[in-house]
Design a protein around this motif. Sequence first.
Motif, PDB file in Angstrom:
ATOM      1  N   GLY A 136     -11.832  -2.573   2.221  1.00  0.00           N
ATOM      2  CA  GLY A 136     -12.035  -2.763   3.651  1.00  0.00           C
ATOM      3  C   GLY A 136     -10.919  -3.529   4.329  1.00  0.00           C
ATOM      4  O   GLY A 136     -11.035  -3.873   5.507  1.00  0.00           O
ATOM      5  N   PHE A 137      -9.840  -3.797   3.583  1.00  0.00           N
ATOM      6  CA  PHE A 137      -8.704  -4.544   4.129  1.00  0.00           C
ATOM      7  C   PHE A 137      -7.434  -3.729   3.876  1.00  0.00           C
ATOM      8  O   PHE A 137      -7.065  -3.480   2.740  1.00  0.00           O
ATOM      9  N   LEU A 138      -6.761  -3.321   4.959  1.00  0.00           N
ATOM     10  CA  LEU A 138      -5.501  -2.598   4.840  1.00  0.00           C
ATOM     11  C   LEU A 138      -4.348  -3.586   4.872  1.00  0.00           C
ATOM     12  O   LEU A 138      -4.290  -4.460   5.730  1.00  0.00           O
ATOM     13  N   ARG A 139      -3.414  -3.427   3.939  1.00  0.00           N
ATOM     14  CA  ARG A 139      -2.322  -4.372   3.787  1.00  0.00           C
ATOM     15  C   ARG A 139      -0.973  -3.689   4.049  1.00  0.00           C
ATOM     16  O   ARG A 139      -0.694  -2.626   3.492  1.00  0.00           O
ATOM     17  N   SER A 140      -0.160  -4.299   4.883  1.00  0.00           N
ATOM     18  CA  SER A 140       1.195  -3.829   5.174  1.00  0.00           C
ATOM     19  C   SER A 140       2.142  -5.002   4.986  1.00  0.00           C
ATOM     20  O   SER A 140       1.905  -6.086   5.532  1.00  0.00           O
ATOM     21  N   ALA A 141       3.200  -4.819   4.218  1.00  0.00           N
ATOM     22  CA  ALA A 141       4.051  -5.936   3.779  1.00  0.00           C
ATOM     23  C   ALA A 141       5.091  -6.311   4.832  1.00  0.00           C
ATOM     24  O   ALA A 141       6.295  -6.184   4.606  1.00  0.00           O
ATOM     25  N   HIS A 142       4.632  -6.808   5.962  1.00  0.00           N
ATOM     26  CA  HIS A 142       5.490  -7.258   7.072  1.00  0.00           C
ATOM     27  C   HIS A 142       6.617  -6.252   7.318  1.00  0.00           C
ATOM     28  O   HIS A 142       7.800  -6.613   7.419  1.00  0.00           O
ATOM     29  N   ARG A 143       6.224  -5.005   7.453  1.00  0.00           N
ATOM     30  CA  ARG A 143       7.197  -3.933   7.610  1.00  0.00           C
ATOM     31  C   ARG A 143       7.042  -3.188   8.923  1.00  0.00           C
ATOM     32  O   ARG A 143       7.784  -2.241   9.190  1.00  0.00           O
ATOM     33  N   ALA A 144       6.120  -3.624   9.772  1.00  0.00           N
ATOM     34  CA  ALA A 144       5.803  -2.857  10.976  1.00  0.00           C
ATOM     35  C   ALA A 144       6.996  -2.682  11.897  1.00  0.00           C
ATOM     36  O   ALA A 144       7.213  -1.603  12.453  1.00  0.00           O
TER      37      ALA A 144
END
Length: 340
Positions: free
Chosen positions: A283-291
């Motif tokens: 339930g948690f989507l993770r993006s590695a400070h890449r937005a």
Amino acid sequence: MTDDRPLVLSLPAPRTLELIFSPEALAKLHRRYEVHEAATLADVPDAALARARYLLGQPPVTEDALARMTALRCVFNVEGNLLDNMPYPRLFERGIHVVTTAQVFALPVAEIGLALALDLLREVTEADLAFREGREVWGLEGNRAARLLSGAEVGMIGYGELGRALHRLLQGFRPRLRVFDPWLPASVIAEAGAEPADLDTVLRQSDVVFVVAAVTSENQRFLGAPAFASMRPGAAFILLSRADVVDFDALIDAVAAGHLRAASDVFPEEPMPRDHRVRGLRGFLRSAHRAGALDLAFRRMGDMVLEDMELLDRGLPPQRCKRAERETVARMRSKPVSAN
């Protein structure tokens, strides 16, 4: 032979000149200016400090170093977030501009924010993982928790460059958008086509909440367990700005309990520890400070810097970069990024 070109002190770490300038723009920079590159201001000779017209980067600046920079006209921050590492009152007293190129990240971050919202509402990643593992649920049964973004009630916390870019992308979904931003008058938000609202209303009345507020001396960890508990069950919480505005453990608890779904592009530690519980949290989507980290965005920085340097050379104020405000700049509390 004396070099009569204006001097630029280049200390853009963790950025590099090659990252933020295209080859053509970098060649133009070197044609027009003498560029002195250094790791810290302490490495810069006094003669160069005295001649420097522009500071490109966001290194710590002491009162003593600033006093020796007698020709300085502008500090170009290319990190994106204004840092609490310069004597801003003294800069403003001397009429030195402080500008940031952060707006280059607004659209890339807004786009990934929209993607994360759609993913959470339609469980795209979760459905893909289930299919890979042979536990997929077909048709209607696979959409029991799904919601539409179209016509949804959406809340936004913060309404700067990123918030405005995200608003433009959301308009095609015709949401009811409520915005909380204590640094803006209500009329500015209303004229942009959103509803000004207090924080409690944004949290309680939203199917999706986007957090796009900068971290300041006034709002660190202001979104905690009470805020998450007040949100609608199953609501989506999307963090795009800085992790320090959120009590991250409380957010994880709310997701682990099944009360919220969440996504974040930023984290309290970067990188996060390998064994941190957020890595395996459903339930948690993770993006590695890449937005925002796109080549196109970084190259736009260099173009903006060159345009504003040209204006300043002609005795005009900068227009392309965003100028820091004396009333708010000292309140900023962002941590510097360590990776591009």
